[in-house]
Design an enzyme around this catalytic site. Sequence first.
Site, short mmCIF file in Angstrom:
data_model
loop_
_atom_site.label_atom_id
_atom_site.label_comp_id
_atom_site.label_asym_id
_atom_site.label_seq_id
_atom_site.Cartn_x
_atom_site.Cartn_y
_atom_site.Cartn_z
N ASP A 15 0.89 -1.16 0.00
CA ASP A 15 0.00 0.00 0.00
C ASP A 15 0.93 1.21 0.00
O ASP A 15 1.48 1.57 1.03
CB ASP A 15 -0.89 -0.02 1.25
N GLU A 75 -1.54 -1.44 -4.51
CA GLU A 75 -2.77 -0.65 -4.55
C GLU A 75 -2.58 0.56 -5.45
O GLU A 75 -1.57 1.27 -5.36
CB GLU A 75 -3.16 -0.21 -3.14
N ASP A 148 -2.00 0.83 7.80
CA ASP A 148 -1.36 0.72 6.49
C ASP A 148 -0.72 -0.66 6.29
O ASP A 148 -0.62 -1.14 5.17
CB ASP A 148 -0.27 1.80 6.35
#
Length: 200
Positions: A15, A75, A148
């Site tokens: 991410d 992502e 995260d």
Amino acid sequence: MQQSNTKERIILGIDPGTAVMGYGLIKEVGSKIELISLGVVKMEKIDDHMLKLQRIFEKTVALIDNYHPDCLAIEAPFYGKNIQVMLKLGRAQGVAMSAALSRNVSITEYAPRKIKQAITGNGNATKEQVAGMIQRLLNFTETPDFLDATDGLAVAVCHAFQRNITGGSSSEGSKKSYSGWDTFVKDNANRVAGVGKVKK
């Protein structure tokens, strides 16, 4: 159906972010997945944006060299109102992708909504809901410092689910795979300035 040779692969999920980058690694054995590692790279104390990008690149390469993942699931930046934030997120993602490409690791990109849908069944799920489902799926209780980290893990799990559901098809609009610089340049000729044939 061939059951004798159960396929194994390690998936690295990232991410991307310029303040915090979340990552997670899972091992997939057939249809089962298990947690290898998860964590965050904190960059709030680094003032220079270029140094943050260097840190992302170096950490991604280190993760690849340490765990030897078969693929990277990452992502995609979400479409926000702040163009500067979008630009920085796009750079962070691009640098992580470059690190993977430099090690010949294939990349698949997922939209945030697609990841949430795959993990929780709801494309509008909160980070907390995604984290809770990931903890149940991978059977771990320790809560990471940042959501995260579980977001990074969620991208990896999302990728594993696609393989199980679709048999590895990458025709969906919400994800895009690249196996190296050659395929990236071929698919993005209009985005790569002054590039003709890619030299081996």
